[in-house]
Structures are given as C-alpha cells and as structure tokens.
Design an enzyme around this catalytic site. Sequence first.
Site, PDB file in Angstrom:
ATOM      1  CB  SER A  53      -8.413   0.696   5.439  1.00  0.00           C
ATOM      2  OG  SER A  53      -9.185   1.873   5.372  1.00  0.00           O
ATOM      3  CB  SER A 106      -8.323   3.572   2.559  1.00  0.00           C
ATOM      4  OG  SER A 106      -7.436   3.052   3.532  1.00  0.00           O
ATOM      5  CE  LYS A 158      -4.014   1.969   2.487  1.00  0.00           C
ATOM      6  NZ  LYS A 158      -4.922   1.825   3.644  1.00  0.00           N
TER       7      LYS A 158
END
Length: 426
Positions: free
Chosen positions: A127, A103, A28
């Site tokens: 997330s 997210s 990420k």
Amino acid sequence: MSHNAFITEERIEGDADGALAGRTVAVKDNISTAGLRTTCGSTTLEEYVPPYDATVVERLKAAGATIVGKTNMDEFGMGTTTETSAFGPVENPAAEGRVPGGSSGGSAAAVAAGEADLALGSDTGGSVRCPAAFCGVVGIKPTYGLVSRYGLVAYANSLEQIGPLAPTVEEAAELLEVLAGSDPNDATTREPPADAETDYAAAADGDVSGLTIGVPTELLEGADDGVRAIFEDALAELEMKGATTTAVSLPSVEAAVQAYYVIAMSEASSNLARFDGVRYGRSGEGEDDGNWNESFAAARDVGFGEEVKRRVLLGTYALSAGYHDKYYKKAQDARAWVKQDFDSAFESVDVLASPTMPVPPFERGESLDDPLQMYLADANTVPINLANLPAISVPAGETDEGPVGLQLVGPAFGEATIIRAGSALS
Ligand code: GLN
C-alpha cells in the site's frame, strides 16, 4: 483541494527546529493524531478523534514538520485503488481518469500534486509502493520492526509497516530517518544490527558500481508488455552505471498472493472485532432489545463497506474450527517458504528488482466488480511483506496509461542499499 486526496485538511504548524523544519507532511488517515479525527476511510470511525499521537506523528512533530491533513485511503487499508473509501475515490494527478493505487492513494496523490512535500502511508501488502508507482513518486516499505506501529490502526499487524512517500529517493530517505528506531510502546520494533548503515539520506548517492541485482523471473511473468519494456530500460540504465544483473528464481512466490490474503484477512477479522459500536465505532440504527449479537451486527452492517465485510467474513472462516489447519496453517507454511527463498537469493545478490506493479494504473471503476483481479495485481508486492523485508518503489518511466514503478528489495535492515540503488535512477 483537488483529487480528493484528503479526508481532513487541518494544519498543525511545526515549531521544532529539526530535520523536517519548513516541510509539510500529509498523514494517512489510519495513523492516530491527537485531537484530529482519524477515520481509516470508514463510516464507522467518521467521528473518531484519538486521544494520543502515533509514535511516528510524535517524531514528525519533534523534527519540526508541519502536518497538513489526513489522507484518503481504501477503507482500513483494504484495497489497491483507493476506491473503497467511505469518503469517495481519489483521482490520480499523474494519470487522468485512472486510480492512484492503494491503499495509501491519498498520500501518494498529495505528494504527486504538490499538496504536501512528503507523506506517510502504511504498507501491509504493497500500500505504499503501489500508489507510489501509479502516481510517479517514491515510496519505501521498511523492514518489519524498523518503524513503530504504535498508533497505527491495525489491519494485519504481522505484515504492516508505516513508510514514507516523497518526490525523490533522497527526501523519502530523509523522512525514513526521522521515523525509524525502536519504541517502548511497540514491542515488535527493533534496532538495526550494529553494522547496518542507518544514515539513509546520505545513502542516496546513486553509486551502484559493483552492485549485483537479482531479477526474479517469477515476478516478470505476469507483467504487461509496456511495463516490462520500461523495467528492462531501467535495468539497462543501472547496468550502464556499473551494476550487474542476473536472473534468479523464487519458486515460492507462486503461493504468495494466496498466503497473503489468508493471513491478512485472518488478522483483519480479529483486529476489526473492536469496531462493534460499543468499544469503538458507530452504533447500529434501530432497536436491539438488549440483544448484543444483534446490536454488534447492526453496528458493523452500517459501519463497514463491502470489501471490509468480505474480508472479515473470509478471515473468520479461515480461522474457524475445522478450517484453521486447511487454510491458516497452510498459509503460514507458505510464508515460511517465501522467507527461505528470499534468504537464499540474498546469498548471491545484493538487491532484487521487479516491476512494482505488473500493470499500469487501472481505469477508475475497472477493478471494483472483480476483487480477485485486484488481489492478483499485488503479486509483486505481497511477497516482501510475507518475508518482512524492506523495498522501495522508484519511478521508472511512463506508458500511455500512466507511470510505472521499479521495485528494489533488500535483505532485512538493508534500507541503505535499496536507497542507494533507487537513487541511481532519479
Ligand atoms: N492491496 C493489498 C490489500 O488489499 C495491500 C493493502 C495494504 O498494503 N494495506 O490487502
């Protein structure tokens, strides 16, 4: 590649002979990678190249993993759909026309599309679990302190943990084993208690005989009919394999979304203060005549998107003199209440189960105009972060609108138990 899952595609070949040799991992883009830009999905960090690796990245490299790139995400982790990225929205490979969740939507999409074997996400209020659920993959949010946050760009540091995403429970557990363990660079990390089972991959044996699963009635209330039906089927399967289910009540979770957003936005307003165009982040355009207030404001005006601005403003407000007691302190009290509720539930059950998300994946664009609606979709995931507990999302089935995830929550450092229970469904 397709789906816009990556912000930066670059291969760092693994050469160590470890547990992840031969495996590809997507990271990420809020996790620092030395020499490889780390944008947090934001314009302000579009050109930021960290000088050091996050501890988890060091551990991936030491385990022989090959890093294949940095994944797209909601700006600074603020979102549930991966539509607030400055680099454009991510598509859901498992549900056309729908969001991948957020997210960590890029990480989940990369795994679901087979563009990486494994991925790292971060979970502040869901997330990792939400995109895992929406993309039909597995995601784990570890106990607070199990995994180092050194090198993770902070959104709300008292709530978040880095966690693994993978196609199966066993692979997610293998990755967790590589990530877990205390770190001198992150004073909030802890070693699990001596009697905790930490051989996570071996725990994925599917044996749920004798396991007691509590089902918090409050976490079923808002769920869609389709989601609920799939959830009930998954519970029936666990019962068939020897588990017992029982209804439990967690009255405090009614206050969890409100408490979470006050705390998360308050911490965000402080953590994001460094992106002022001087210490970090892109400078504002135009002349400021040496006026720092104007210069900082200009930098933040061009550098941040709408959702980030909303949260910095609301967080600053909640912490301001005169409102601190009314909002921030109350939210902290609610957080303590949530923790207490979970502690008492775990006196009589081994794990708790709920749908990960009360709804199937949203259609793209659906939630952008209504932030409140988006915040409410986090009802089942945020209580776990408030209570610092571990949780896993495993694929439970699919409605016409896309995949549905089952969330299993454990007591602190009970990762092995939720991994064992989750593996019974795969
Ligand atoms: N959707 C939640 C939020 O927007 C969770 C985000 C996260 O876990 N990073 O804050």
